[in-house]
Write an enzyme that holds these catalytic residues in place. Sequence first.
Site, short mmCIF file in Angstrom:
data_model
loop_
_atom_site.label_atom_id
_atom_site.label_comp_id
_atom_site.label_asym_id
_atom_site.label_seq_id
_atom_site.Cartn_x
_atom_site.Cartn_y
_atom_site.Cartn_z
N ARG C 258 6.77 29.51 12.28
CA ARG C 258 6.85 30.46 11.17
C ARG C 258 5.91 31.61 11.52
O ARG C 258 4.70 31.47 11.40
CB ARG C 258 6.41 29.76 9.89
N HIS C 262 3.71 31.64 4.69
CA HIS C 262 4.59 30.67 4.05
C HIS C 262 5.49 31.37 3.03
O HIS C 262 6.69 31.11 2.95
CB HIS C 262 3.78 29.58 3.36
N TYR C 271 -5.81 29.68 7.79
CA TYR C 271 -5.63 28.36 8.42
C TYR C 271 -5.06 28.40 9.84
O TYR C 271 -4.79 27.36 10.40
CB TYR C 271 -4.77 27.47 7.52
C1 LIG Z 1 7.64 18.02 -4.07
C2 LIG Z 1 6.93 19.28 -3.75
N1 LIG Z 1 5.60 19.26 -3.55
C3 LIG Z 1 4.92 20.40 -3.27
C4 LIG Z 1 5.57 21.59 -3.20
C5 LIG Z 1 4.79 22.89 -2.89
N2 LIG Z 1 5.23 23.39 -1.58
C6 LIG Z 1 6.19 24.34 -1.47
S1 LIG Z 1 6.63 24.59 0.13
C7 LIG Z 1 5.51 23.46 0.69
C8 LIG Z 1 5.40 23.19 2.15
C9 LIG Z 1 6.73 22.81 2.75
O1 LIG Z 1 6.58 22.71 4.14
P1 LIG Z 1 7.82 22.37 5.05
O2 LIG Z 1 8.56 21.21 4.49
O3 LIG Z 1 7.31 22.24 6.45
O4 LIG Z 1 8.79 23.61 4.93
P2 LIG Z 1 8.43 25.13 5.32
O5 LIG Z 1 7.90 25.78 4.08
O6 LIG Z 1 7.44 25.09 6.43
O7 LIG Z 1 9.73 25.73 5.73
C10 LIG Z 1 4.81 22.89 -0.37
C11 LIG Z 1 3.74 21.88 -0.23
C12 LIG Z 1 6.97 21.59 -3.42
N3 LIG Z 1 7.69 22.72 -3.39
N4 LIG Z 1 7.61 20.43 -3.69
#
Ligand SMILES: Cc1ncc(C[n+]2csc(CCOP(=O)(O)OP(=O)(O)O)c2C)c(N)n1
Lengths: 324, 324, 357, 357
Positions: C258, C262, C271
Amino acid sequence: MATMTLVQAIRDALSVEMERNPRVVLLGEDIGRNGGVFRVTEGLWERFGPERVLDTPLAEVGIVGTAIGMALYGLRPVAEIQFADFIYPAFDQIVSELAKFRYRSAGQFPAPVVIRAPSGGGIKGGLYHSQSPEAYFVHTAGLTVVMPSTPADGKGLLVSAMRSPDPVIFLEPKALYRTAKGEVPEGEYDVPLGKARTVREGTDVSIITYGAMVPVGEGAAAEAEKEGVSVEITDLRTLWPLDVEAVDRSVQKTGRAVVLHEAPRTCGLGAEVATLVQERSFLHLKAPVARVTGFDTPFPYSLERKYMPGVRRTLDAVRTAVNF
Amino acid sequence: MATMTLVQAIRDALSVEMERNPRVVLLGEDIGRNGGVFRVTEGLWERFGPERVLDTPLAEVGIVGTAIGMALYGLRPVAEIQFADFIYPAFDQIVSELAKFRYRSAGQFPAPVVIRAPSGGGIKGGLYHSQSPEAYFVHTAGLTVVMPSTPADGKGLLVSAMRSPDPVIFLEPKALYRTAKGEVPEGEYDVPLGKARTVREGTDVSIITYGAMVPVGEGAAAEAEKEGVSVEITDLRTLWPLDVEAVDRSVQKTGRAVVLHEAPRTCGLGAEVATLVQERSFLHLKAPVARVTGFDTPFPYSLERKYMPGVRRTLDAVRTAVNF
Amino acid sequence: MGLRLLTALRDDGTIDPALDPALSREDLLFLFRKMLLLRALDEKAVLLQRAGRIGFYVPSSGQEAAEIGSGYALREGDWVFPSYRDHGVALLRGYPLETLVGQLFGNASDAMRGRQMPNHWCDRAARVVSVSSPVATQLPQAVGAGYAAKLCGDRIAVIAYFGDGGSSTGDFHAGMNFAGVYQTPTVFFCSNNQYAISLPVSLQTASGSIAEKAAAYGFEGIRVDGNDPLAVYRVTRDALARAREGGGPTLIEAVTYRMGPHSSSDDPTRYRSGEEIAEWTKKDPITRFTEHLRKAGIVGGGEAETLAEEAREEVLRAVKACEGVSPVPPESMVEDVYAEMPWHLVEQRKLLSPDEG
Amino acid sequence: MGLRLLTALRDDGTIDPALDPALSREDLLFLFRKMLLLRALDEKAVLLQRAGRIGFYVPSSGQEAAEIGSGYALREGDWVFPSYRDHGVALLRGYPLETLVGQLFGNASDAMRGRQMPNHWCDRAARVVSVSSPVATQLPQAVGAGYAAKLCGDRIAVIAYFGDGGSSTGDFHAGMNFAGVYQTPTVFFCSNNQYAISLPVSLQTASGSIAEKAAAYGFEGIRVDGNDPLAVYRVTRDALARAREGGGPTLIEAVTYRMGPHSSSDDPTRYRSGEEIAEWTKKDPITRFTEHLRKAGIVGGGEAETLAEEAREEVLRAVKACEGVSPVPPESMVEDVYAEMPWHLVEQRKLLSPDEG
Ligand SMILES: Cc1ncc(C[n+]2csc(CCOP(=O)(O)OP(=O)(O)O)c2C)c(N)n1
Ligand SMILES: Cc1ncc(C[n+]2csc(CCOP(=O)(O)OP(=O)(O)O)c2C)c(N)n1
Ligand SMILES: [Mg+2]
Ligand SMILES: [Mg+2]
């Protein structure tokens, strides 16, 4: 007409609808070869095959998540949660997904899933085989919550749930599974969602209740009658969106209301009904709306009979309302 | 005394208590190196180390389950759920385990976990970054549910939560994180759980509210005053077990009550408060208890400001009560 | 033990014949155009958000090869269960750019009626299922849709997108396990972009890779270079074909990065290091693909820049078409909760007004 | 690929030196006695339930080797997170038999005050954590307790018991993943008794074994003959030692068989064949262990039967001590919900009476 228990009536609803609609599938733990721990689905696996009656791995989040995907694609899944007490691992799929799919997609992706779950006490199931979780789902916008109290309603409401365009949480009062017997129309039969049933007419006090508490209300009404108090009983049947006209009509006639359920009291459905009553029928009320409910404790094993509302507590509430 | 925002006050509570008690540990998603998505835990990872400030994998069921185990062993874990909307994957651990450990073990295994979660709307977070789930937890026996509305209460209530023998769901009104500023006592400071706060005295109508709706209530009270209506505002602070004496006292003085919260209406905390009021103060009531709440819909993105109760709807309810 | 990382595009811009999907000149240019369009959308949306013209945005810069390469492998009838970061796939589903951009504005030009935050779209006609924020909830749903297709005798595949963080959820575990047990036509596509917000994948799980988790569910896991559109296309195409033919599920881990934050609310400098970003920027999928197309003589001279400019203009046109469109009507708030509006919402609708709550 | 099944007790009753834990005569007899006690408790409890003297029961017949073998490997300070089927372990924690039996009756002799169904006990002093019905919720909890022990510098291990069905839950996935990431001193002990109520493990997961799922979390999984108390003891002892020394978590799959019904409410004839039961009965852990002790000259002649009779008498004494004890008082229902009783429970207590609700 045939005489059936509640279990037989629910099974009849499932098989009639599965015959009629090839898109209906069932999924859950032990519902196939084993016929379900309460035998509700007995014989359906043999009759409709394992492709339409799925024994699932032990994961409620998978059961409900999979059911949602099936519904999005166009099937009519009916998921069984073995006990309502075990629905919480699927809570996120129900609250965040099932209840919100239509809204967030502006109608493009409705998810008409029916989730069946045996609910309530009466089998000495202790903390985790006795719970009545309806309030969690009534508080969740987008869900229809149903609980029958008779075999005929068990069949008719479940058929309507399986035809509803919206997701339905269908709670089955397990205490009545085999004790409730009654006439049930054979073949095609449905009972509309959102309509309450007047169990008995009365003029002094309105008992508003549902599920396994309906017979308790009837017991109290019979006792009250001996004391010259005439009790009207409304069985909500659909807990949400509930039949507010039926509630208004009954309470505005009697001027006194007792809400009766076995679920815990605080923030339970009784609180919602009492609030609606005082919002909508304030000037008709001769006494506060009373609640007769389960206790705000986990469901106890040895003291089950003291936890669950009985005729004693219901009758006390009726008397208090009349003598207020 | 120091002037702090709500975020700073909550951080202060965490660091003061972590200094005082080496058994306090924090765990959650992005709370460590990143300091939390709202920066509540900023600096604590550097100060107390990764052993006491745990960045967790993405699994709320793991966060709460792990926190429970830590508490059983004797630690005082404070878990952060990144948004209250994401607490549902942990719902089973909270409802089946956390809330019931003391009861089912007859006191042998208490699980004093604090779960912090940013709650409510106001940041254009749409369906999943705006929810107010307090009613689910108020309905669950064994939990203490808290929501502060000022920086001082944010610190004092959180410290009390971290010292409570019982599990606490600590909901933080994210709309006030940076907008609420105020004097906060430095160092050791706590505010007792279970005690409401009278925000302003009044004689005509009682507004019972909490969290981000407190300033809305104050806005409506100021408007009402111009119309000659004197409004008393009670901030519940502890949502359950709530300060019933404070509610009784206020309503029995004014004879009119408006319950104000942003959570959905049906089976919300407003229903419980309204029911308690009519049960306990029936003969004092000059008008039905009114509810001003969020809508029974998922939380919308574009229409957020229409969804959340504002001065307009609150004032309408106050007027209706007075003119009933 | 870690699984081998499959790569088609070599550092020198040539291609490994073993993994070469042998796409036509037109296909390659189409892929390239879509990658440029996705990048252009990202760059514009980030500016719109900074300027407060949209409320929020989730960028996918750096992940274009994984998005476009996998999305291009889909067939007409296939279903897609995306996450909030997978709008790239939508660009390949005949999904008009306006529909995506309108959703960012959440006004009357948004088919979802402003209900959700930016990046949470869907399109029934394109079989792109509604995105939700809760991570990985789409995985068991994708398994259910695949099961349904199989039951209906539809020879289609279902692809579900998620991230490295999503692999830690109970939904991932249940979805993968059900897919293995029922042998559903599901392709689990994990964009391992190295982070779940601030959490590096090394702290997300102690396993050597995401792909090898598939073994726990009895099916194959594949690890592919997620910045290589041709390798991603190739392995996704093969996995989808296997699924359609009844060969069961596959887990694909696309190893990517990425490049941006985020989301528009995130500050990645908290980070991760500039060196790390610089390292990955060398592997920018668009740069790499451009290299290859140059070497292969498919784009020459300033052509790449011309195509990029065309993409930017297409995005600008979409923005013009959607911005400033009228807001969604207040009453729409209480619609679509149920198929028919129940009494309590009819009553609550009366509380709505043009002003605030 | 499947993992090798580790066995110490050979069919001929001799022992494989490679896995021989080399236990003393006294140890072996102690193990044997506890296995007999567990079987005796089972047999008596089933009768009590049939006679309606207790409300419910979860038998563990057939799993004695897994229960006793693993439980015997625990040290004083270790913590145990059992499931409802693991009362065998409690027998090894200096947990008086009366405490177990009293809980079956749910009367004043039950330290848990009749709060839970039979088989849901706990004992703080013995560090046996409160059992709940929801499957596998104890797994992440055990990880948290292990993390806490590590943080406090206590060199102990935590063992968590669960079944084959439990491996499908989100709690299993999160617990295993957190344990791998934090390297907690946790031993995940799965009694794979072939069924989750009616569901055979072959329909529970498509993976070749439960043990190999550990790889997805970056630590070791071991597959052991669950009807072999010595092999179970040996691998559990080693895994616990590794955990105490900071070597991190281990998953142990004990391959065994539930010879009785899932619970007193279950009818296994609906989902499994007599032949299958007969096959496994040949491998009855008590028969096998008796064989070995005879061969090793540790029990001779009718000694085994004498010991079994002693066990039955011990159970009878416990039943006598607990049955007919006074019921729990009604007020106890509203106690222990909070540390101090809040106003609403004080009010609700007034609603209680000696009669029914
Ligand atoms: C069940 C849940 N817990 C926490 C969150 C908050 N949150 C949104 S995105 C994220 C990280 C997701 O990381 P990843 O699965 O690697 O997908 P990326 O964003 O890197 O594409 C978090 C912790 C959420 N959306 N859903
Ligand atoms: C979350 C949850 N879902 C369903 C149940 C109902 N249930 C009780 S035991 C059981 C099977 C458990 O099988 P397994 O994990 O193999 O343990 P075993 O009973 O074989 O020892 C089920 C489905 C439950 N207790 N908890
Ligand atoms: Mg990621
Ligand atoms: Mg099992």
